[in-house]
Design an enzyme around this catalytic site. Structure first.
Site, PDB file in Angstrom:
ATOM      1  N   HIS A 259       0.809  -1.355   0.045  1.00  0.00           N
ATOM      2  CA  HIS A 259       0.031   0.115   0.021  1.00  0.00           C
ATOM      3  C   HIS A 259       0.819   1.146  -0.102  1.00  0.00           C
ATOM      4  CE1 HIS A 259      -3.672   2.356   1.503  1.00  0.00           C
ATOM      5  NE2 HIS A 259      -4.083   1.692   0.515  1.00  0.00           N
ATOM      6  N   HIS A 490      -8.578  10.869  -0.166  1.00  0.00           N
ATOM      7  CA  HIS A 490      -8.062   9.512  -0.379  1.00  0.00           C
ATOM      8  C   HIS A 490      -7.044   9.809   0.459  1.00  0.00           C
ATOM      9  CE1 HIS A 490      -5.529   6.197  -2.006  1.00  0.00           C
ATOM     10  NE2 HIS A 490      -7.060   5.459  -1.882  1.00  0.00           N
TER      11      HIS A 490
END
Length: 607
Positions: A259, A490
């Site tokens: 990630h 985000h």
């Protein structure tokens, strides 16, 4: 299973089970990969999540609010209903997540192998409208004035080197001081020799187009976490580009993801590091609130320099090398050598990463939330009354927290966030307020993207209905201060503030969402920290910026420029955050919203 709640009616099949421990709630979509392998073009041409695939589908085939709503035919009676009082959500007994994650992963694999690719359908054909949407997301105009602004920012106009991404569709003044990926990769930043891109979701062709024409054939290393079919698809995307090579991050613990979002940029003039929150796809750089830290240009050290030369007071150089070495990859050895050869002494932030593994002894404090705890203990000093300063956490996805706050959120995670000085707080943890910022359904509905913005907010119904207690800590997304109230976040940020929300003890921007997979969870009676995913962020501490008072001040929208701008930190959203009202619900991606249209006049039906 038929369900009904404040936002419409929906059905959930037993195949909708959630991989709750995934750090971003985003598991790769196998069906889209199978379609791609057979030459179909109905889904995104990059391995990505089911939530984002649903958003892509709804953009390509929007369901207008005036359209006849989706059938809600009663399911077979034998499916047993289970519910939680006051939730408005029900699941069949077959929708409960198995306790044994290993067995569950095997079950999911079998399920995916049996998955049939749907027959060709008019809706599966890529439409002109869809192409236009993609083109809009990719448009980027730079004026000479904007280029000059970028140059000024890089040369001292932003002492924190913390930036937001540009957002199309907001007041232009709010994009002043923001960066697009094309800015970052432009010759203004340096004459590129080679680069490395670390990321989760990657559209290779789009990424190549973000580089200036003269840099597109320079060596590019892509560091990813894809496996099996999704890895094959990623490599297939890169076949036309001889300059692209890959490094696959090892993910040996179930539900882990790669990630981390980082760029390493080697120039003729030196080296630059960018740590950010955006996937390498057009949508993430279009109408979302994203953040990044952009390093200074690091000059090359004189030949023959050895030892700790070029190290910063924050130990950034050795920490970055340690992070890269954790991949245990020959492909990254070249980059660790290059970093060793450069002078990173001007860095004023601390690196905070997560790497998959089970850590004991002193290794426990190298990664995750225990790394944050260690940094706060060593480099912050407790100022009067700071024990009760609240914590703010802001994120775009949420993992499984357990049946209540005593399972992980308070005894582990918050314990790390409230650490200061040489000791943790003596107050009871419940005496430290915690404000969690996550968009409501209406935040998403009224956003620039409309409901499809929710594709990057992959909180699932399966996770949410098991932790209703968590929602009492939720606060709405509002960012009038940066003009981004309608650009869904985000970005992920965590900080500790004074009760009047005017002072900041520390600020963190990171890829890590609110999940045990990202931050780590203690095992074996607290003697071992288990982390599933790769994550990376940077921590801003007042002491590293020469502030001896122990805090930054919160920068207001109308604050005039002043010589002491390093005193004022630019928090990108409104403070104090506003708690959910009685009618507010957190955005959940995998249920329909058919009772009210979004900003484009559409409904949300994810399947």
């Amino acid at each position: 299973m038929l369900q009904e709640g404040a936002h419409g009616r929906w059905t959930i099949s037993s195949s909708d089970e959630s991989t709750e421990e995934n750090s971003d709630g985003e598991k790769p979509s196998t069906s889209s990969l199978l379609e791609a392998a057979r030459g179909r073009t109905s889904g995104p041409q990059y391995p990505c999540s089911d939530a984002r695939k649903a958003a892509h589908k709804r953009k390509a085939s929007p369901l207008k609010f005036r359209d006849e709503k989706v059938s809600t035919e009663e399911p077979p009676a034998e499916k047993q209903r289970t519910s939680q009082e006051g939730s408005g959500w029900c699941l069949s007994s077959s929708d409960e997540e198995p306790e044994d994650e290993e067995k569950y992963e095997q079950k999911e694999t079998l399920k995916e192998e049996k998955c049939d690719v749907p027959e060709e359908h008019p809706l599966n054909i890529r439409k002109d409208d869809e192409l236009l949407e993609d083109q809009k997301a990719e448009q980027y105009d730079e004026t000479p004035c904007a280029a000059q602004d970028t140059w000024d920012l890089l040369n001292g106009g932003n002492p924190f080197r913390f930036f937001l991404t540009k957002v199309r569709g907001i007041e232009p003044s709010y994009n002043s001081g923001a960066l697009h990926i094309k800015d970052i990769l432009s010759p203004l930043f340096g004459t590129l020799v080679s680069s490395a891109q670390f990321n989760y979701c990657i559209d290779v062709a789009w990424l190549v187009r973000q580089y200036p024409q003269e840099f597109r054939k320079k060596p590019l290393l892509i560091v990813h976490g894809e496996k099996r079919e999704s890895k094959a698809e990623l490599l297939a995307q890169a076949r036309p580009y001889e300059n692209i090579s890959f490094c696959q991050a090892k993910l040996d613990i179930a539900f882990g993801t790669h990630h981390t979002k980082m760029m390493l940029l080697l120039y003729e003039e030196g080296l630059r590091v960018v740590i950010h929150t955006s996937n390498l796809i057009a949508d993430d750089w279009h109408q979302k609130t994203q953040g990044m830290w952009v390093s200074p240009l690091y000059p090359r050290l004189p030949q023959g320099t050895t030892g700790s030369a070029g190290e910063s007071e924050t130990n950034f150089k050795s920490d970055l090398i340690s992070y890269l070495m954790a991949y245990n990859s020959p492909a990254l050895k070249e980059w660790t050598d290059l970093i060793q050869e450069h002078d990173l002494s001007e860095t004023r932030v601390y690196l905070l990463g997560s790497t998959p593994g089970r850590y004991q002894g002193s290794d426990k404090e190298k990664w995750g939330h225990l790394r944050l705890r260690k940094l706060l203990k060593e480099h912050t000093s407790l100022i009067p009354a700071q024990e009760s300063w609240p914590i703010v956490g802001q994120f775009s996805s949420i993992g499984s927290m357990g049946a209540d706050g005593s399972k992980w959120l308070f005894p582990e995670f918050q314990e790390s966030l409230v650490a200061a000085g040489s000791r943790a707080t003596d107050l009871l943890k419940c005496d430290v307020p915690i404000h969690l910022v996550y968009p409501t359904v209406n935040n998403v509905r009224q956003s620039l993207e409309g409901y499809p913005a929710g594709g990057s907010l992959p909180y699932s119904i399966q996770t949410a209905q098991k932790q209703l207690w968590l929602h009492s800590y939720f606060h709405k997304w509002s960012a009038e201060v940066s003009g981004r109230s309608h650009a869904m976040p985000h970005i992920k940020t965590y900080m500790r503030l004074s009760p009047d929300f005017q002072k900041i003890a520390w600020f963190l921007v990171t890829s890590a969402n609110l999940s045990k997979a990202a931050w780590g969870a203690l095992e074996k009676n607290g003697t071992q920290l288990m982390i599933r995913s790769y994550e990376l962020g940077v921590l801003f501490l007042p002491s590293a910026f020469g502030l001896d008072k122990g805090y930054f001040r919160v920068k207001g929208k109308m604050l005039p420029k002043s010589s002491d701008s390093a005193t004022y930190f630019p928090v990108p959203y409104d403070l104090p955050p506003e708690q959910y009202g009685s009618k507010d619900q957190p955005w959940i991606w995998n249920i329909p919203y058919t009772n009210a249209p979004d900003t484009h006049g559409n409904m949300w039906v994810p399947s």
